[in-house]
Write a protein that holds these residues in place. Sequence first.
Motif, PDB file in Angstrom:
ATOM      1  N   ASP A  25       0.912  -1.274   0.091  1.00  0.00           N
ATOM      2  CA  ASP A  25      -0.058   0.079   0.010  1.00  0.00           C
ATOM      3  C   ASP A  25       0.892   1.121  -0.047  1.00  0.00           C
ATOM      4  O   ASP A  25       0.275   2.387   0.017  1.00  0.00           O
ATOM      5  N   ARG A  26       2.217   1.019   0.020  1.00  0.00           N
ATOM      6  CA  ARG A  26       3.172   2.178   0.044  1.00  0.00           C
ATOM      7  C   ARG A  26       3.540   2.891  -1.195  1.00  0.00           C
ATOM      8  O   ARG A  26       3.635   1.977  -2.205  1.00  0.00           O
ATOM      9  N   SER A  27       3.735   4.031  -1.216  1.00  0.00           N
ATOM     10  CA  SER A  27       4.173   4.617  -2.557  1.00  0.00           C
ATOM     11  C   SER A  27       5.672   4.670  -2.666  1.00  0.00           C
ATOM     12  O   SER A  27       6.467   4.210  -1.919  1.00  0.00           O
ATOM     13  N   GLU A  28       6.103   4.645  -3.954  1.00  0.00           N
ATOM     14  CA  GLU A  28       7.403   4.639  -4.322  1.00  0.00           C
ATOM     15  C   GLU A  28       8.338   5.753  -3.169  1.00  0.00           C
ATOM     16  O   GLU A  28       9.391   5.484  -3.156  1.00  0.00           O
ATOM     17  N   ARG A  29       7.569   6.961  -3.148  1.00  0.00           N
ATOM     18  CA  ARG A  29       8.301   7.903  -2.335  1.00  0.00           C
ATOM     19  C   ARG A  29       8.518   7.468  -1.102  1.00  0.00           C
ATOM     20  O   ARG A  29       9.684   7.661  -0.611  1.00  0.00           O
ATOM     21  N   PHE A  30       7.568   6.608  -0.463  1.00  0.00           N
ATOM     22  CA  PHE A  30       7.629   6.142   0.892  1.00  0.00           C
ATOM     23  C   PHE A  30       8.879   4.999   1.004  1.00  0.00           C
ATOM     24  O   PHE A  30       9.877   5.146   1.798  1.00  0.00           O
ATOM     25  N   LEU A  31       8.735   4.351  -0.162  1.00  0.00           N
ATOM     26  CA  LEU A  31       9.873   3.275  -0.194  1.00  0.00           C
ATOM     27  C   LEU A  31      11.341   3.600  -0.417  1.00  0.00           C
ATOM     28  O   LEU A  31      12.243   3.136   0.194  1.00  0.00           O
ATOM     29  N   ALA A  32      11.243   4.678  -1.139  1.00  0.00           N
ATOM     30  CA  ALA A  32      12.737   5.245  -1.209  1.00  0.00           C
ATOM     31  C   ALA A  32      13.401   5.914  -0.124  1.00  0.00           C
ATOM     32  O   ALA A  32      14.318   5.625   0.144  1.00  0.00           O
ATOM     33  N   ALA A  33      12.698   6.457   0.773  1.00  0.00           N
ATOM     34  CA  ALA A  33      12.850   6.909   2.144  1.00  0.00           C
ATOM     35  C   ALA A  33      13.425   5.596   3.044  1.00  0.00           C
ATOM     36  O   ALA A  33      14.372   5.634   3.663  1.00  0.00           O
ATOM     37  N   GLU A  34      12.900   4.390   2.979  1.00  0.00           N
ATOM     38  CA  GLU A  34      12.927   3.463   3.595  1.00  0.00           C
ATOM     39  C   GLU A  34      14.489   2.721   3.151  1.00  0.00           C
ATOM     40  O   GLU A  34      15.129   2.365   4.174  1.00  0.00           O
ATOM     41  N   PHE A  35      14.464   2.714   1.778  1.00  0.00           N
ATOM     42  CA  PHE A  35      15.766   2.212   1.325  1.00  0.00           C
ATOM     43  C   PHE A  35      16.900   2.806   1.604  1.00  0.00           C
ATOM     44  O   PHE A  35      17.861   2.316   2.005  1.00  0.00           O
ATOM     45  N   VAL A  36      16.546   4.300   1.678  1.00  0.00           N
ATOM     46  CA  VAL A  36      17.991   5.066   2.348  1.00  0.00           C
ATOM     47  C   VAL A  36      18.132   4.792   3.863  1.00  0.00           C
ATOM     48  O   VAL A  36      19.239   4.626   4.194  1.00  0.00           O
ATOM     49  N   ARG A  37      16.968   4.713   4.472  1.00  0.00           N
ATOM     50  CA  ARG A  37      17.133   4.547   5.980  1.00  0.00           C
ATOM     51  C   ARG A  37      17.927   3.082   6.256  1.00  0.00           C
ATOM     52  O   ARG A  37      18.666   2.946   7.118  1.00  0.00           O
ATOM     53  N   GLU A  38      17.568   2.142   5.285  1.00  0.00           N
ATOM     54  CA  GLU A  38      18.090   0.631   5.658  1.00  0.00           C
ATOM     55  C   GLU A  38      19.450   0.734   5.391  1.00  0.00           C
ATOM     56  O   GLU A  38      20.189   0.238   6.392  1.00  0.00           O
ATOM     57  N   LYS A  39      19.967   1.363   4.253  1.00  0.00           N
ATOM     58  CA  LYS A  39      21.491   1.513   4.160  1.00  0.00           C
ATOM     59  C   LYS A  39      21.973   2.328   5.199  1.00  0.00           C
ATOM     60  O   LYS A  39      23.134   2.294   5.405  1.00  0.00           O
ATOM     61  N   LEU A  40      21.385   3.418   5.743  1.00  0.00           N
ATOM     62  CA  LEU A  40      22.269   4.210   6.817  1.00  0.00           C
ATOM     63  C   LEU A  40      22.258   3.381   7.914  1.00  0.00           C
ATOM     64  O   LEU A  40      23.305   3.339   8.650  1.00  0.00           O
ATOM     65  N   PHE A  41      21.223   2.403   8.538  1.00  0.00           N
ATOM     66  CA  PHE A  41      21.601   1.610   9.584  1.00  0.00           C
ATOM     67  C   PHE A  41      22.361   0.596   9.349  1.00  0.00           C
ATOM     68  O   PHE A  41      23.203   0.140  10.110  1.00  0.00           O
ATOM     69  N   ARG A  42      22.364  -0.084   8.103  1.00  0.00           N
ATOM     70  CA  ARG A  42      23.311  -1.099   7.970  1.00  0.00           C
ATOM     71  C   ARG A  42      24.856  -0.628   7.957  1.00  0.00           C
ATOM     72  O   ARG A  42      25.559  -1.267   8.277  1.00  0.00           O
ATOM     73  N   THR A  43      25.230   0.588   7.305  1.00  0.00           N
ATOM     74  CA  THR A  43      26.364   1.094   7.480  1.00  0.00           C
ATOM     75  C   THR A  43      26.768   1.702   8.637  1.00  0.00           C
ATOM     76  O   THR A  43      28.141   1.399   9.055  1.00  0.00           O
ATOM     77  N   MET A  44      26.019   2.564   9.587  1.00  0.00           N
ATOM     78  CA  MET A  44      26.321   3.011  10.562  1.00  0.00           C
ATOM     79  C   MET A  44      26.220   1.959  11.897  1.00  0.00           C
ATOM     80  O   MET A  44      26.942   2.184  12.964  1.00  0.00           O
ATOM     81  N   GLY A  45      25.311   0.942  11.957  1.00  0.00           N
ATOM     82  CA  GLY A  45      25.073   0.171  12.993  1.00  0.00           C
ATOM     83  C   GLY A  45      24.655   0.955  14.222  1.00  0.00           C
ATOM     84  O   GLY A  45      23.953   1.792  14.118  1.00  0.00           O
ATOM     85  N   ASP A  46      25.393   0.719  15.507  1.00  0.00           N
ATOM     86  CA  ASP A  46      24.883   1.353  16.579  1.00  0.00           C
ATOM     87  C   ASP A  46      25.581   2.774  16.772  1.00  0.00           C
ATOM     88  O   ASP A  46      25.278   3.232  17.834  1.00  0.00           O
ATOM     89  N   GLU A  47      26.446   3.141  15.905  1.00  0.00           N
ATOM     90  CA  GLU A  47      27.056   4.427  16.007  1.00  0.00           C
ATOM     91  C   GLU A  47      25.994   5.433  15.989  1.00  0.00           C
ATOM     92  O   GLU A  47      26.298   6.659  16.593  1.00  0.00           O
ATOM     93  N   LEU A  48      24.918   5.404  15.244  1.00  0.00           N
ATOM     94  CA  LEU A  48      23.995   6.477  14.888  1.00  0.00           C
ATOM     95  C   LEU A  48      22.958   6.260  15.856  1.00  0.00           C
ATOM     96  O   LEU A  48      22.223   5.195  15.989  1.00  0.00           O
TER      97      LEU A  48
END
Length: 300
Positions: A190-213
């Motif tokens: 039910d989610r738009s591409e705009r929403f999914l785009a933000a989620e994909f960035v956030r996933e890579k952010l958390f995967r890259t930063m781990g518990d640092e952020l």
Amino acid sequence: MSEAPRPELRVGTVAVVGRPNVGKSTLLNRLVGQKVSITSRRPQTTRHPILGIVTRDDAQFVFVDTPGFQKTHGGPLNRALNRSVTDTLRDIDVFLFVIEALRFGPDDARVLSLLPAEQPVVVAVNKVDRVDRRERLLPFLADLSTRRDFAAIVPVSAQKGTQCDDLERALRPWLPPADALRYDADQVTDRSERFLAAEFVREKLFRTMGDELPYEAAVVIEQFEMEGELRRIHAAIVVGRDSHKAMVIGAGGERLKQIATDARIDMEREFQGRVWLELWVKVDEHWARDPRRIAAYGFA
């Protein structure tokens, strides 16, 4: 010759629940057949209820991947997330309780205790591909069956897709009969591409930063435009301090570049088209404590 009767159509909502890091989002993505929910090793990565829609000839499963109840972090942001979970779970037909093979601890028991006694619960015993000897599963499954009168217990591997068809078959009888599909047959979320785009960035952010952020870091899509078949996306990573901004950017901007590249590759695969992604970092010190800002960032 008369035609064989068509099977009765069933349509219903399945809530995917379980403690952090048991593979709920990975399982949802496997069932849907593409990424609709982000994953990382960081607990409570999911912040928004996300629908994953699976349509078969005789059923439509509306899976809901919900944020876990926020107990570790306090404040207005997490109260907003908890309200979202509560609202989502009001109209559920069957619960899909995901646990990890050979592991059932206090956190699993607490999640199970929150599920209404009158609601059917199907258990997905995930990560069976990591069990070295299958005979070790038998006593675990026997003990699990004593904890509640489950509708079914199905060992699966979300990572490899093992027995996911069996899991669908176990869930189907608990969906109510329906005259029509709730969503189009080719719709997967039910989610738009705009929403999914933000989620994909956030996933890579958390995967890259781990518990640092800190957990409160967010991603906001500030512009999303189609230019022919090209998606031109401008996104901001929102952090609470200048020191966090420097961490995300990294030496010479390399860390931010890697996050943007990894996110763009995911978007192009899932959106099946070219993506131009511009990503930057901004500081908003008090956003996670200000209900108006929380709503503005999509967490109302």
